[in-house]
Enzyme design. Structure first.
Site, PDB file in Angstrom:
ATOM      1  CB  SER A 147      -8.479   8.595 206.474  1.00 30.91           C
ATOM      2  OG  SER A 147      -7.547   7.937 205.630  1.00 30.91           O
ATOM      3  CG  ASP A 163      -4.985   2.973 211.599  1.00 28.09           C
ATOM      4  OD1 ASP A 163      -5.006   2.526 210.463  1.00 28.09           O
ATOM      5  OD2 ASP A 163      -5.029   4.202 211.844  1.00 28.09           O
ATOM      6  CD  GLN A 168       2.839   1.002 207.120  1.00 24.28           C
ATOM      7  OE1 GLN A 168       3.711   1.097 207.975  1.00 24.28           O
ATOM      8  NE2 GLN A 168       1.647   1.563 207.287  1.00 24.28           N
ATOM      9  N   GLY A 222       2.367  10.965 207.837  1.00 21.81           N
ATOM     10  CA  GLY A 222       2.273  12.313 207.291  1.00 21.81           C
ATOM     11  C   GLY A 222       0.953  12.616 206.611  1.00 21.81           C
ATOM     12  CE1 TYR A 223      -1.328  15.952 201.341  1.00 26.05           C
ATOM     13  CE2 TYR A 223      -3.486  15.168 202.016  1.00 26.05           C
ATOM     14  CZ  TYR A 223      -2.697  15.960 201.214  1.00 26.05           C
ATOM     15  OH  TYR A 223      -3.283  16.785 200.269  1.00 26.05           O
ATOM     16  N   GLY A 254      -3.764   5.867 217.254  1.00 23.76           N
ATOM     17  CA  GLY A 254      -5.186   6.178 217.140  1.00 23.76           C
ATOM     18  C   GLY A 254      -6.024   4.908 217.088  1.00 23.76           C
ATOM     19  CG  HIS A 312      -2.009  12.420 211.729  1.00 24.79           C
ATOM     20  ND1 HIS A 312      -2.541  12.783 210.515  1.00 24.79           N
ATOM     21  CD2 HIS A 312      -1.631  11.123 211.584  1.00 24.79           C
ATOM     22  CE1 HIS A 312      -2.479  11.766 209.675  1.00 24.79           C
ATOM     23  NE2 HIS A 312      -1.944  10.740 210.297  1.00 24.79           N
TER      24      HIS A 312
HETATM   25  P1  AMP Z   1      -1.200   7.238 209.641  1.00 26.32           P
HETATM   26  O1  AMP Z   1      -0.469   8.486 209.313  1.00 26.32           O
HETATM   27  O2  AMP Z   1      -2.474   7.058 208.888  1.00 26.32           O
HETATM   28  O3  AMP Z   1      -0.319   6.021 209.659  1.00 26.32           O
HETATM   29  O4  AMP Z   1      -1.678   7.407 211.147  1.00 26.32           O
HETATM   30  C1  AMP Z   1      -0.763   7.704 212.175  1.00 26.32           C
HETATM   31  C2  AMP Z   1      -1.453   7.585 213.500  1.00 26.32           C
HETATM   32  O5  AMP Z   1      -2.560   8.479 213.547  1.00 26.32           O
HETATM   33  C3  AMP Z   1      -2.036   6.176 213.745  1.00 26.32           C
HETATM   34  O6  AMP Z   1      -1.847   5.817 215.112  1.00 26.32           O
HETATM   35  C4  AMP Z   1      -3.499   6.357 213.420  1.00 26.32           C
HETATM   36  O7  AMP Z   1      -4.347   5.445 214.095  1.00 26.32           O
HETATM   37  C5  AMP Z   1      -3.733   7.774 213.912  1.00 26.32           C
HETATM   38  N1  AMP Z   1      -4.907   8.335 213.240  1.00 26.32           N
HETATM   39  C6  AMP Z   1      -5.115   8.441 211.900  1.00 26.32           C
HETATM   40  N2  AMP Z   1      -6.349   8.949 211.659  1.00 26.32           N
HETATM   41  C7  AMP Z   1      -6.939   9.141 212.871  1.00 26.32           C
HETATM   42  C8  AMP Z   1      -8.202   9.645 213.294  1.00 26.32           C
HETATM   43  N3  AMP Z   1      -9.133  10.023 212.427  1.00 26.32           N
HETATM   44  N4  AMP Z   1      -8.436   9.702 214.624  1.00 26.32           N
HETATM   45  C9  AMP Z   1      -7.504   9.300 215.529  1.00 26.32           C
HETATM   46  N5  AMP Z   1      -6.298   8.840 215.193  1.00 26.32           N
HETATM   47  C10 AMP Z   1      -6.010   8.755 213.885  1.00 26.32           C
END
Ligand code: AMP
Length: 285
Positions: A185, A150, A61, A31-32, A147, A37
């Site tokens: 991020s 990560d 995690q 989220g956020y 993404g 995303h």
């Molecule tokens: P998170 O909410 O940070 O756990 O991210 C959820 C998904 O979004 C994960 O697969 C991340 O790798 C992807 N993601 C987060 N930030 C980015 C970004 N700047 N570019 C591409 N994918 C992203």
């Protein structure tokens, strides 16, 4: 768009998509949401799939001293964004829904957990693999989108799917960046204006490392040293790791001859940012 925080209701919603013959795609997030995303959603939509996006800040995690309770959350704003993006179902379970009792079964990720973010955050990647495995069993998608921001997480999930014969295609999406290069991020929201200005050094130094490699530098240690020197000279961030690794299996590299992952994690105050770049070398240079 339909939304639910309950697993049985989610399964009914997905069954409706399946009954209409649709391929199911899962986009797991915490989220956020930001454009990074939404790029995952866009790629999922391009396949014509019925898209399920999950929002779950997974306690498993986060280490005891990490930012679980202060991780940014704004469910209603996120719901508007994903509805506009064309998501079919938003799944936003509570921690009790996902973990009704304490867990005894986990997904271990072996040697892939021993370096980079795994070394810096013990148990983090096991928590990620475990929750993604749970989401895979709950949603039973045909496709799942991750993404490259990560990168280690993406490789671990790909390996988990292969090791455990999961009938799910793991798709990766390139990093989405701000105009000045900072990788998007959810944690960027924590940066002070000065930290935000300085954080651009991460992508800049990765670009320089790539230039260096393309110009013929083949020593992984030398590239790491240059990156470390530049970051510690030009910003107040504290380096967690800077590493050049094999892009396929994250094994150690001394002389760069195959595609490599150049990955880094730097702390700006309490905010830990990660970024990376995959570079394929030309064997003739
Ligand atoms: P998170 O909410 O940070 O756990 O991210 C959820 C998904 O979004 C994960 O697969 C991340 O790798 C992807 N993601 C987060 N930030 C980015 C970004 N700047 N570019 C591409 N994918 C992203």
């Amino acid at each position: 768009m339909k939304r639910t925080s309950h697993i049985p209701e989610l399964r009914e919603m997905i069954a409706q998509g399946k009954n209409r013959g649709r391929v199911i795609a899962l986009v797991p997030t915490m989220g956020y949401l930001h454009r990074g995303h939404l790029a995952l959603v866009e790629r999922a939509k391009e396949t014509g799939a019925f898209v399920v996006l999950s929002i779950f800040v997974n306690p498993l995690q986060f280490g005891p001293k990490e930012d679980y309770s202060r991780y940014p959350r704004d469910l209603e704003r996120d719901a508007r964004l994903v509805e506009d993006a064309g998501v079919d179902v938003l799944f936003h379970p509570t921690a009790e829904e996902m973990y009704p009792r304490s867990m005894v079964t986990y997904v271990e990720v072996g040697q892939l957990d021993s370096m980079l973010c795994g070394a810096a955050r013990p148990g983090h990647l096991r928590g990620v693999a475990t929750v993604v495995s749970k989401l895979f069993h709950i949603v039973q998608p045909d496709l799942a989108f991750f993404g490259q921001k990560d990168y280690q997480q993406y490789l671990i999930i790909r390996r988990m799917a292969s090791d455990l014969n999961l009938p799910i295609e793991i798709c990766s999406v390139p990093i989405v960046r701000e105009e000045d290069g900072l990788a998007l991020s959810s944690r960027n929201a924590f940066l002070t204006p000065e930290q935000r200005r300085e954080a651009v050094i991460l992508s800049q130094s990765l670009n320089e490392a790539e230039t260096c490699l393309r110009a013929g530098e083949r020593s992984a240690r030398e590239i790491e040293k240059q990156l470390r020197d530049r970051i510690s000279r030009q910003c107040h961030g504290v380096i967690d790791y800077v590493e050049v690794r094999d892009a396929g299996d994250l094994s150690e590299v001394t002389i760069i001859e195959r595609p490599v992952l150049i990955a880094l994690a730097v702390k700006f105050g309490a905010t830990r940012l990660i970024d990376n770049k995959v570079v394929e070398v030309d064997p003739h240079v």
